[in-house]
Write a protein that holds these residues in place. Structure first.
Motif, PDB file in Angstrom:
ATOM      1  N   LYS A 152       0.908  -1.203   0.023  1.00 54.44           N
ATOM      2  CA  LYS A 152      -0.014  -0.019  -0.067  1.00 54.44           C
ATOM      3  C   LYS A 152       0.977   1.291  -0.201  1.00 54.44           C
ATOM      4  O   LYS A 152       0.502   2.277  -0.596  1.00 54.44           O
ATOM      5  CB  LYS A 152      -0.831   0.076   1.188  1.00 54.44           C
ATOM      6  CG  LYS A 152      -1.903   1.184   1.226  1.00 54.44           C
ATOM      7  CD  LYS A 152      -2.896   1.021   2.164  1.00 54.44           C
ATOM      8  CE  LYS A 152      -4.089   2.143   2.315  1.00 54.44           C
ATOM      9  NZ  LYS A 152      -4.911   2.130   3.371  1.00 54.44           N
ATOM     10  N   HIS A 153       1.851   1.116   0.795  1.00 47.27           N
ATOM     11  CA  HIS A 153       2.891   2.351   0.807  1.00 47.27           C
ATOM     12  C   HIS A 153       4.167   1.802   1.407  1.00 47.27           C
ATOM     13  O   HIS A 153       4.262   0.832   1.835  1.00 47.27           O
ATOM     14  CB  HIS A 153       2.254   3.489   1.695  1.00 47.27           C
ATOM     15  CG  HIS A 153       3.108   4.817   1.640  1.00 47.27           C
ATOM     16  ND1 HIS A 153       3.218   5.011   0.395  1.00 47.27           N
ATOM     17  CD2 HIS A 153       3.564   5.599   2.330  1.00 47.27           C
ATOM     18  CE1 HIS A 153       3.880   6.422   0.275  1.00 47.27           C
ATOM     19  NE2 HIS A 153       4.221   6.604   1.612  1.00 47.27           N
ATOM     20  N   ASN A 154       5.239   2.538   1.041  1.00 49.04           N
ATOM     21  CA  ASN A 154       6.477   2.172   1.927  1.00 49.04           C
ATOM     22  C   ASN A 154       7.452   3.481   2.123  1.00 49.04           C
ATOM     23  O   ASN A 154       7.223   4.416   1.483  1.00 49.04           O
ATOM     24  CB  ASN A 154       7.214   1.347   0.921  1.00 49.04           C
ATOM     25  CG  ASN A 154       7.601   1.385  -0.588  1.00 49.04           C
ATOM     26  OD1 ASN A 154       7.940   2.835  -0.613  1.00 49.04           O
ATOM     27  ND2 ASN A 154       7.770   0.713  -1.339  1.00 49.04           N
ATOM     28  N   TYR A 155       8.352   3.232   2.972  1.00 48.62           N
ATOM     29  CA  TYR A 155       9.050   4.162   3.302  1.00 48.62           C
ATOM     30  C   TYR A 155      10.737   3.818   3.674  1.00 48.62           C
ATOM     31  O   TYR A 155      10.834   2.448   4.015  1.00 48.62           O
ATOM     32  CB  TYR A 155       8.721   4.656   4.805  1.00 48.62           C
ATOM     33  CG  TYR A 155       7.250   5.149   5.105  1.00 48.62           C
ATOM     34  CD1 TYR A 155       7.266   6.664   4.947  1.00 48.62           C
ATOM     35  CD2 TYR A 155       6.358   4.625   5.270  1.00 48.62           C
ATOM     36  CE1 TYR A 155       6.056   7.411   5.163  1.00 48.62           C
ATOM     37  CE2 TYR A 155       5.304   5.167   5.421  1.00 48.62           C
ATOM     38  CZ  TYR A 155       4.947   6.753   5.178  1.00 48.62           C
ATOM     39  OH  TYR A 155       3.864   7.258   5.638  1.00 48.62           O
TER      40      TYR A 155
ATOM     41  N   ILE B 197      -1.566   4.106   7.827  1.00 50.52           N
ATOM     42  CA  ILE B 197      -1.943   3.856   6.363  1.00 50.52           C
ATOM     43  C   ILE B 197      -2.475   2.382   6.382  1.00 50.52           C
ATOM     44  O   ILE B 197      -3.304   2.165   5.738  1.00 50.52           O
ATOM     45  CB  ILE B 197      -0.804   4.242   5.536  1.00 50.52           C
ATOM     46  CG1 ILE B 197      -0.724   5.751   5.577  1.00 50.52           C
ATOM     47  CG2 ILE B 197      -0.880   3.469   4.273  1.00 50.52           C
ATOM     48  CD1 ILE B 197       0.602   5.967   4.686  1.00 50.52           C
TER      49      ILE B 197
ATOM     50  N   ARG C 153      -8.857   1.320   2.883  1.00 50.65           N
ATOM     51  CA  ARG C 153      -8.797  -0.075   2.458  1.00 50.65           C
ATOM     52  C   ARG C 153      -7.275  -0.619   3.073  1.00 50.65           C
ATOM     53  O   ARG C 153      -6.190  -0.049   2.741  1.00 50.65           O
ATOM     54  CB  ARG C 153      -8.716  -0.210   0.926  1.00 50.65           C
ATOM     55  CG  ARG C 153      -8.412  -1.596   0.648  1.00 50.65           C
ATOM     56  CD  ARG C 153      -8.415  -1.393  -1.112  1.00 50.65           C
ATOM     57  NE  ARG C 153      -8.385  -3.070  -1.651  1.00 50.65           N
ATOM     58  CZ  ARG C 153      -8.560  -3.217  -2.998  1.00 50.65           C
ATOM     59  NH1 ARG C 153      -8.898  -2.544  -3.771  1.00 50.65           N
ATOM     60  NH2 ARG C 153      -8.536  -4.460  -3.319  1.00 50.65           N
TER      61      ARG C 153
ATOM     62  N   LYS D 101      -1.516  15.101   4.552  1.00 46.61           N
ATOM     63  CA  LYS D 101      -2.286  15.787   3.790  1.00 46.61           C
ATOM     64  C   LYS D 101      -2.986  15.260   2.752  1.00 46.61           C
ATOM     65  O   LYS D 101      -3.984  15.357   2.181  1.00 46.61           O
ATOM     66  CB  LYS D 101      -1.459  17.079   3.253  1.00 46.61           C
ATOM     67  CG  LYS D 101      -2.183  18.169   3.675  1.00 46.61           C
ATOM     68  CD  LYS D 101      -1.367  19.637   3.252  1.00 46.61           C
ATOM     69  CE  LYS D 101      -0.122  19.464   2.434  1.00 46.61           C
ATOM     70  NZ  LYS D 101       0.525  20.354   2.251  1.00 46.61           N
ATOM     71  N   SER D 102      -2.085  14.340   2.040  1.00 47.32           N
ATOM     72  CA  SER D 102      -2.579  13.524   0.806  1.00 47.32           C
ATOM     73  C   SER D 102      -3.339  12.470   1.074  1.00 47.32           C
ATOM     74  O   SER D 102      -3.561  11.542   0.058  1.00 47.32           O
ATOM     75  CB  SER D 102      -1.098  13.270   0.038  1.00 47.32           C
ATOM     76  OG  SER D 102      -0.116  12.667   0.809  1.00 47.32           O
ATOM     77  N   TYR D 103      -3.504  11.905   2.299  1.00 47.59           N
ATOM     78  CA  TYR D 103      -4.466  10.574   2.417  1.00 47.59           C
ATOM     79  C   TYR D 103      -5.216  10.802   3.534  1.00 47.59           C
ATOM     80  O   TYR D 103      -5.132  10.820   4.302  1.00 47.59           O
ATOM     81  CB  TYR D 103      -3.233   9.715   2.915  1.00 47.59           C
ATOM     82  CG  TYR D 103      -3.891   8.196   3.441  1.00 47.59           C
ATOM     83  CD1 TYR D 103      -4.450   7.290   2.411  1.00 47.59           C
ATOM     84  CD2 TYR D 103      -4.029   7.888   4.664  1.00 47.59           C
ATOM     85  CE1 TYR D 103      -4.953   6.369   2.799  1.00 47.59           C
ATOM     86  CE2 TYR D 103      -4.381   6.683   4.769  1.00 47.59           C
ATOM     87  CZ  TYR D 103      -4.843   5.937   4.023  1.00 47.59           C
ATOM     88  OH  TYR D 103      -5.574   4.589   4.301  1.00 47.59           O
TER      89      TYR D 103
ATOM     90  N   ASP E 204     -12.581   1.864  -1.235  1.00 53.63           N
ATOM     91  CA  ASP E 204     -11.739   2.286  -2.424  1.00 53.63           C
ATOM     92  C   ASP E 204     -12.176   2.552  -3.706  1.00 53.63           C
ATOM     93  O   ASP E 204     -12.846   2.136  -4.316  1.00 53.63           O
ATOM     94  CB  ASP E 204     -10.732   0.935  -2.523  1.00 53.63           C
ATOM     95  CG  ASP E 204      -9.550   1.340  -3.634  1.00 53.63           C
ATOM     96  OD1 ASP E 204      -9.793   2.444  -4.128  1.00 53.63           O
ATOM     97  OD2 ASP E 204      -9.042   0.409  -3.863  1.00 53.63           O
ATOM     98  N   PRO E 205     -12.264   3.970  -3.820  1.00 53.43           N
ATOM     99  CA  PRO E 205     -13.081   4.534  -5.035  1.00 53.43           C
ATOM    100  C   PRO E 205     -12.579   3.889  -6.399  1.00 53.43           C
ATOM    101  O   PRO E 205     -13.170   3.790  -7.253  1.00 53.43           O
ATOM    102  CB  PRO E 205     -12.560   5.881  -4.899  1.00 53.43           C
ATOM    103  CG  PRO E 205     -12.071   6.202  -3.632  1.00 53.43           C
ATOM    104  CD  PRO E 205     -11.716   4.933  -3.060  1.00 53.43           C
TER     105      PRO E 205
END
Lengths: 158, 558
Positions: free
Chosen positions: B126-129, B147, B152, B180-182, B303-304
């Motif tokens: 879904k995301h990573n850092y 997150i 979802r 801000k973006s999530y 999830d749109p």
């Protein structure tokens, strides 16, 4: 149909590869891409030109929003936007042809950036089709090198 | 007081309520393992392969609803996690995968055990850092958990270089996350809710089609309320099993490629399809243009991007399905039984029940049914591998509650079951956890028997052993003219001796009359895993079967 999509993202390392990777794996071909920082140094704006129907556009927009770093995505229809690309063209030139070339440059409101014995470098900033027509006109002199940026676009008014 | 990045990470995990992590040590995570050595709160489970750690964290998350955490070293440790990360991503399972990374001065230099795991996991997480400064660690861990579990859900990878573990910071954990973006949209739009209520009121042949999203939203109660209030028959996807009681009179069982005939017929004939946290996957829809061809479609999902992805939807509702269902239940008028529709479904149920032919051989379906009878009313979690074992377990065991069915749906990962069963048993120590396996898939992570034995996990492993890679063999039989190309597994090792070598209790069963006693025996083993190698009918097929790309009402029934 060709779409110009503006993607406003957090200005963070790796964001470009997230966006580019998304287009690739969902099967959307990127025709051109331009990225740069905006009026807010924490935010970057990508202008992406891609081919697809309305449903493709809707899906890619939603998928872009799913990226955690995406702030805003919008389509910029041509009639509602001002668009520019930049091209640098190095054309073969000698004493005989140089003035013909300069004339073309003037007609297209381009400019000459560099002159040497056997070539000139021309800069043109315009819409894509204008750049293409100028390129066509210069072809007979011999184009030695050509480099183009991706398109950038802003909505009119607002 | 200043603490190291490694200690700070453990403090962050505690703040997030993490009690257990599944991992495997290695070079660059040594500072973290040193911090774990003296930590008394967090339980670390040593697996025998990093893939086992990822699946165990996944199984733990599915069984408990909490975020699963796995841990591996850089390079091969991290790449070994990737199948498990992709698996969690496809099934929207909340997970944190922590990977060690080479020290920041060595990044990008092809250093020993360096792999670009954030690059590798871009499309499967879904995301990573990648944390480059220890000061950023608390904020990033906070964001990662948020997150992973919100919107979802999905896996988030945190890649941590060795020096980030070592450097010291003054620790403080943020109270709030602000990305801000999530901002997932959780409430359904009231206008869409009204449209949905109207469509339900007008429907004569409605069907609810419920997916894994209903389980991750903890919305099983709402699914049942709406179904009962408006008398709507319910079919679930493979991922949605347990989101609606399998024994309920409104239950149609599973739909799709190996769904029940009556579910597939009902969906094909319905005039309203209410999709709840499901994603119109190709294994569900078959030929997409012929899926629910006469139906108005309501699609609710958090999830749109899922809405309109595969099918055109009449009433899209973006939001957490629990909230959306609640809003609909409140507003919608109760409906009497749709008499004609129910009669039609009853007729299909009578005419095309899920069935198999009993013979002298052990039928795999019988083993599953027998275990269901034996454990009915008890707290049971069924885990599966992938293939025929998985489909029979979906068909012949009835799941009445959410989180009692754990299976690799989207990715279809062989080798998922055993480590996921371990994770589930850690999460739900009092439940009976049984892994239905095949003789192919069980060997893909067989090393995790060690993890089970060392932790005295009483998981049950029921191998439905047909000496074949059964599902692939079935396709070869039905689609490739019985060309059994590389699907014969008769040269497998003796699984009973293998299990015993690992320290598990094990038996082989070759006769139908011994099945029940063996299953009962497995329930008496409470201090270690028990494996039963059931020698089942070799060429038994999973039916119904919708050949790939066909409409779901055109299935092979036997």
């Amino acid at each position: 149909m060709r779409h110009t999509i503006s993607v406003i993202v957090e200005n963070k390392p790796g964001v470009l590869s997230r966006v580019a990777g998304l287009f690739a794996r969902r099967g959307f071909n990127i025709e051109s891409l331009a990225v740069g920082v905006t009026e807010d140094p924490n935010v970057s704006r990508m202008t992406i030109v891609a081919e697809g129907d309305e449903r493709d556009l809707e899906q890619i927009t939603k998928q872009l929003y799913k990226l955690i770093d995406t702030l805003k995505v919008f389509d910029l229809p041509r009639e509602k936007a001002v668009e520019r690309e930049l091209a640098l063209i190095k054309v073969a030139a000698n004493e005989k042809t140089r003035s013909d070339i300069t004339q073309i440059v003037e007609i297209f409101r381009a400019q000459v950036l560099d002159v040497s014995e056997d070539s000139v470098v021309i800069e043109i900033s315009d819409e894509a089709d204008k750049i293409e027509s100028m390129e066509k006109m210069l072809r007979r002199f011999g184009i030695k090198e050509l480099v183009r940026t991706g398109k950038i676009a802003l909505e009119r008014g607002g | 007081m200043e603490i190291s990045g490694a200690q700070a990470l453990l403090e962050c995990l505690k703040k997030e309520g993490v009690e257990i992590i599944f991992g495997y040590p290695g070079g660059v995570v040594l500072p973290l393992y040193d911090a774990l050595y003296s930590d008394k709160t967090i339980k670390h489970i040593l697996v025998r392969h990093e893939q086992g750690a990822a699946h165990a964290a996944d199984g733990y998350a599915r069984a408990t609803g909490k975020v699963g955490v796995c841990l591996a070293t850089s390079g091969p440790g991290a790449t070994n996690l990737t199948t498990g990360i992709a698996n969690a991503h496809m099934d929207s399972i909340p997970m944190i995968a922590i990977t060690g990374q080479v020290a920041t001065p060595l990044l990008g230099k092809d250093s020993f055990q360096e792999a670009d795991i954030t690059g590798i996991t871009l499309p499967i997480a879904k995301h990573n850092y990648l944390i480059k400064k220890t000061e950023d660690l608390p904020r990033i861990v906070k964001e990662a958990f948020y997150i992973a579990r919100s919107g979802r859900p999905g896996p988030v990878v945190i890649d941590i270089p060795k020096d980030v573990f070592v450097n010291k910071i003054k620790f403080s954990y943020p109270d709030k996350v602000e990305i801000k973006s999530y901002k997932p949209n959780l409430q359904g739009h009231p206008k869409q809710i009204s449209l949905a209520c109207k469509a339900i009121a007008a429907a004569k042949r409605p069907v609810m089609y419920v997916g894994g999203g209903a389980i991750s939203a903890n919305a099983a109660g709402e699914v049942k309320q709406l179904a009962e209030k408006c008398n709507i028959p319910v079919t679930t996807t493979l991922m949605g099993l347990g989101a609606f009681p399998g024994t309920h009179e409104l239950s149609l069982g599973m739909l799709g490629m190996h769904g029940t005939a009556y579910a597939n017929y009902a969906v094909t004939d319905c005039d309203l399809l209410i999709a709840v946290g499901a994603r119109f996957d190709d294994r569900v829809t078959g030929h997409i243009d012929k899926f629910a061809p006469n139906a108005k479609i309501i699609h609710m999902d958090v999830d749109p991007a899922e809405i309109g992805k595969n099918v055109r939807v009449d009433v899209p509702i973006v939001g957490d399905v629990k909230n959306v269902l609640r809003a609909i239940i409140e507003k919608v008028a109760a409906k009497e039984k749709h008499a004609e529709w129910v009669a039609q479904i009853e007729e299909w149920k009578k005419k095309y029940p899920l069935a198999y032919k009993s013979t002298k051989e052990i039928k795999p379906q019988y083993v599953i049914e027998e275990f269901y009878r034996l454990t009915q009313g008890r707290d049971v979690i069924i885990v599966t591998e992938v293939g025929q074992n998985q489909m029979w377990s979906a068909q012949f065991f009835k799941y009445d509650k959410p989180r009692t069915w754990i299976s690799s749906g989207g990715l279809g990962t062989m080798g998922f079951g055993l480590p996921a069963a371990n994770g589930a048993q850690f999460g739900r120590p009092n439940a009976i956890v049984a892994d239905f396996a095949g003789d192919g898939s069980i060997q893909m992570n067989i090393q995790e028997l060690t993890t089970a034995v060392n932790n005295r996990l009483p998981i049950k492993i029921f191998v439905l052993d047909n000496c074949f890679l059964g599902m692939v063999r079935q396709w070869q039989e039905l689609i490739y003219e019985r060309h059994y190309s590389h699907t014969n597994l008769c040269n497998n090792p003796d699984l009973v001796r293998v299990a015993e070598a690992y320290g598990a209790a094990a038996r082989r069963v070759e006769k139908v009359e011994d099945v029940k006693a063996a299953l009962e025996w497995s329930l008496t083993i409470t201090d270690r895993p028990a494996l039963i190698d059931f020698m089942v009918a070799k060429e038994e097929n999973v039916f119904p079967f919708v050949p790939p790309g066909q409409p779901i009402n055109e299935m092979l029934i036997d």
